[in-house]
Design an enzyme around this catalytic site. Structure first.
Site, short mmCIF file in Angstrom:
data_model
loop_
_atom_site.label_atom_id
_atom_site.label_comp_id
_atom_site.label_asym_id
_atom_site.label_seq_id
_atom_site.Cartn_x
_atom_site.Cartn_y
_atom_site.Cartn_z
N SER A 229 34.91 40.74 31.70
CA SER A 229 35.10 42.15 31.83
C SER A 229 34.87 42.61 33.20
CB SER A 229 34.42 42.80 30.89
OG SER A 229 34.61 42.45 29.47
N SER A 267 38.39 41.11 27.09
CA SER A 267 37.99 41.71 28.30
C SER A 267 37.71 43.35 27.98
CB SER A 267 38.82 41.50 29.42
OG SER A 267 38.49 42.24 30.55
N ASP A 269 37.60 46.47 30.25
CA ASP A 269 38.12 46.88 31.83
C ASP A 269 38.13 48.25 31.56
OD1 ASP A 269 38.37 44.10 31.88
OD2 ASP A 269 40.49 44.15 32.08
#
Lengths: 358, 358, 358, 358
Positions: A229, A267, A269
């Site tokens: 991430s 992930s 983000d």
């Protein structure tokens, strides 16, 4: 060594004096770094970003955020969506420690006598469990207090420090990175600063100023198979409304994509942007929403007109790209939990590859 | 000439047989192109994307969308946000003609006898007013009917056709472009197809597979000073839920950013993704929301597990990047309204520049 | 007859002089109503809300919107989400006519010489196909021009007029309704005005000031079995930022819920709020996002502090509830397409029922 | 005493056997309640909602959430927005304790050996600082473990328990409340259960089944001047996709509005809905997003068709309204921090008032 010391710069805009988020006046950064092997292996920490010379508790700032990928945590976003205000320092840490950091910020405010009712701090995370024994839950409130106490203007330590201590990006050791840009908006000069905690991406996908560095490195290096991430925090002194801060936050996607990010499914983000261009007295936004009788009901705030945002968007894209690359170039190799090792980005090879493309 | 004929391919995944959105089974594309100088100058048109072999009216598809930048229009998004269903062909056109196209799709359904109550068609736009006399409001319902009637599988005309007729990207003539990718998800093979109407970006920012082509072209060419928007439509036969379609749509940002897009403030960058992997009978979703007595209340739908989405995300990024570049490489120069001219991307120079970077 | 003439008022706040959205200075409303039986049955029309004394093209306003239920259409929301600005009059009509109305607003601006490039008009709809032969697509651009030309301050015609001509709510004839409230924010006085196009709800669910009127009416009346949507437009002269306008829009949900709305699945319940408390010159937000050289990059805008919003939220809830009820009490019965009939709300019975509950 | 024991029922649908969220099979609720005066005054606690018989760690559920008002915190929403999955028990507590509860859920999973990498728990809050010495930060991880260990099916303790211990609503003592509804969807029977932590609202605004109880109570009681938030958790065994769960969550607004909520500015009104109708093995959604080689890439999930959602929406509205009222009627008076007192809702007066309105 920072990216520019490799002879590489990103984009067309000039960075500020520190090429760091602290180039935005009043923004302070502090790290607490935990690296030890006993009783359990720690490669973790916390990084705080403290605007308004540490007085954001009372001088609230407009803010906005964007989710490029949601397999992660960033607390405090409901308040930002609803009223557009940041009223506490921001912190970055490991996934398992989001809670302790969040409550510690509240406790710190209580100790300092600046807590009026409640706070909704913004705490975000990436996962350091490959190098750090995350289930040891190393971080304590005191570590957060230390980072807040240490938060300072000026040059920002990068790489394996603070929340970035145990992080990797593009399968190399990474962590905290920062960069900034100076922009001109119709004669008015502003600064955009970015700080990232980078922990995402495939080796093969790494690009530096467009050059397919990762693809070339893969010719001699095996993939390390990790993923993860990235958190991006953006500061600017341009006077932006909350809706404009949100737009700035979203442009971090551009810098991430150019560096090789694709927002893979596991992930998180998450991007936050705030503007120091307006300060809203906390008295005007009191607990429980009762109107203050001391503050006039209406006040003037300054707004940059939207067409001038384009250059700020460029600044965010460039500074995000460079901050990510700084997080890589400033990180040495690290060995940690269960003997796992993260290599440093091989700077000599990178220099060679970039020569071919420039 | 398409990008691959220049010897350039984007990314690591293989395209489908047509390297077009029509590689996704059942997806048809049709254009109506209006180019004439009398009585008023027309450089405009409409492009339709018609899934389910033209039967999407009755065989609804899961869909999702993303806004990278909102200075634009895409109708029909409320229904997609709320119930996640696409129930009409998608259309792309000029900004001033969104309304006529939207209503014409409803009228077409009425004529074909497939209109059950109302529809919320997805119609999106970019602005062709630099080359087209947009205030002539050229497009009529009949032009939309023609595009729908012509919609066909197989190779897709690109460049200055349909909705892309009067468009420019990176200050060169552009318009419609398409590309596709084949992916393997744990042994199951799927296709991802992308079609763009590209009308955005600065010359200086253009990159091809990372190479700073625009920066190099600027050494000999002046900036043309325009700016604009991009619409991206993504199709896949992977069985995705609406929430997963939305994630796919968001990844178009990656392809756009890599090609040089930054989402400048006056730009409308709106992305739509749909999956043909589940078909929901329209009878199950009848007008006014009254439950059908003929359809069982619960049905099974197929879902690709999220970890497999990462390769689809890569496919979207790659195919978006290549579709944008195809929209440029397939467009010749055009002169239009008030004598304005859009140059074609100078392919010989591009070839030379790319040689330096590969 | 309006609700207050039945001796019923909603809430604790006072309405403005017209108890209408036009109590907000500068807001004009205009209707075009189409009622005829030949050649095909028309029970439809269009209603426009034109702020800034008709000059919103040049004096843009901050705005925000909310989706309570998305089985409907409201165009123009991308621009409002992205830059928070309203730059054209708002229009309400039948579902099939959203496109023609949208383009007609652009054409009107072109004719008046106020069109700078493009516009993203807000046009919303509910479905009048039970009383109106909707597939006749009655409305033409001229009808929209008429409504815009007629838009006026002062009392607002309600019931079966304009976009509300063929609408029903709670299975009774309804259509356009409006109401307003005066609020005090720390000594500053502001007005909140609401206009609805009501076409939603079950008979059994209708409540008036909490009294279960629908439940009681059902004792003697059969259900008519329809369902549908509602559009709510909110105006205020309180100086609100876009993020605050969005909050106002969301509070229309409260008024709707109290009147008996539950957002049934086939319903499109979309709400828009704008503030006349700041005017942004369109020159500051020019086409294509290029910065103006004549407008300073930063300007001051006025912001009401959030704690003062609570009373505005109450005003929105009350005025929405009353506007919906006005749309019912001002509508007579109507017979239309295929002989379908919508009864008027039986006011005598309603009076009797309310007596029991007050 | 619960609302129905006062002779009042809300709406037309029947509740389940416990009239509680635990009527949805597999849903367990557990409270830890801290009430003591030494060394510092505690009127706080934590409530956990643990689906899948406590096995949600491995049997993930589709979920969705809605923000009616964002002056509050609910962690874990990014994951729910992005992948639509709930993979940990939900917890409700006081604002200052969100962090400790969040991390404790992760620690609990680690102790139980069900932690695969990281979790993003959903923890939400309201503010008990009027009765509780919140700056004592009473809650510790052990208290959360206890609540998780105690979580049980069957009747749910309500009122001043768990996270609701120190809460007030409509200026009376409130806290935890629950209710449920049985629905028929085309022959298939499902259950909808709701649990609230109620801490919002003005006395004057309280309504019970539409009757203006608060307005009448104000004739003899002074306003207590507080304000606050509400968290609503909705469970159903109807097989819903994530996008459908989100719609359910949004309908909690209807129940809240009918009871007198308006979402005042300093309030955090956040709603979560999950469906037990599909279970996704956590192995299919492994850490870091790497595809499992043991789980097939595509699986079948069950979906209720949208038209059948309307009755579920009614169920959510009714059960939310009744759960809020239960939180009031089951709470006795409480004295706490600095001697502050919250009265109980005066049930005798309420009975009298309701008689007038029924």
């Amino acid at each position: 060594v920072r990216l520019r010391e490799l002879g590489v710069s990103i984009g067309r805009l000039e960075p500020g004096p520190f090429n760091a988020i602290t180039d935005v006046a009043g923004v302070r950064v502090g790290h607490t770094t935990l690296i030890h092997d006993e009783p359990r292996i720690a490669r973790t920490g916390v990084t705080v970003i403290s605007p308004c010379d540490g007085q954001v508790w009372r001088r609230n700032l407009f803010a906005g955020w964007h989710r490029f990928n949601g397999y992660g945590e960033m607390t405090g976003v409901h308040l930002i969506d609803e009223v557009g205000l940041l009223n506490a320092p921001i912190a970055l840490t490991n996934t398992h420690q989001v809670g302790v950091v969040r409550d510690a910020i509240v406790q710190y405010a209580a100790r300092k006598g600046v807590l009026e009712g409640f706070l909704m701090p913004v705490v975000a995370e990436t996962w350091d469990g490959a190098l750090n024994d995350a289930e040891a839950f190393h971080l304590r409130a005191e570590h957060v207090f230390e980072a807040l106490d240490r938060a300072a203007p000026g040059p920002v330590p990068e790489g394996s420090v603070g929340g970035g201590t145990g992080m990797r990006a593009h399968e190399y050791k990474a962590g905290i990175g920062t960069s900034s840009r100076l922009v001109d908006c119709g004669g008015d000069g502003f600064t955009v600063g970015v700080l990232v905690q980078a922990n995402y991406g495939r080796r093969a996908d790494l690009r530096i100023d467009g050059a397919p560095v990762g693809r070339r490195l893969m010719e001699t290096q095996a993939p390390a198979g990790s993923d993860g991430s990235i958190i991006v925090v953006i500061a600017t002194d341009a006077p932006l409304l909350p809706i404009q801060c949100r737009r700035l936050a979203q442009r971090a996607t551009v810098g991430l994509a150019r560096t090789g990010g694709v927002g893979r499914t596991g992930s998180g983000d998450l991007f936050l942007a705030f503007s120091t261009g307006n300060e809203i007295e906390s008295g005007a936004e009191s607990l429980g929403g009762l109107p203050s009788t001391e503050t006039p009901p209406v006040s003037a705030v300054r707004m940059l007109h939207n067409p001038h945002l384009s250059v700020l968007f460029e600044a965010v894209a460039e500074a995000t790209e460079e901050a990510i690359l700084n997080s890589l170039t400033t990180s040495g190799p690290m060995t940690g939990f269960k003997g796992a090792t993260a290599e440093a980005l091989p700077l000599d090879q990178v220099r060679e590859i970039l020569k071919d493309y420039r």
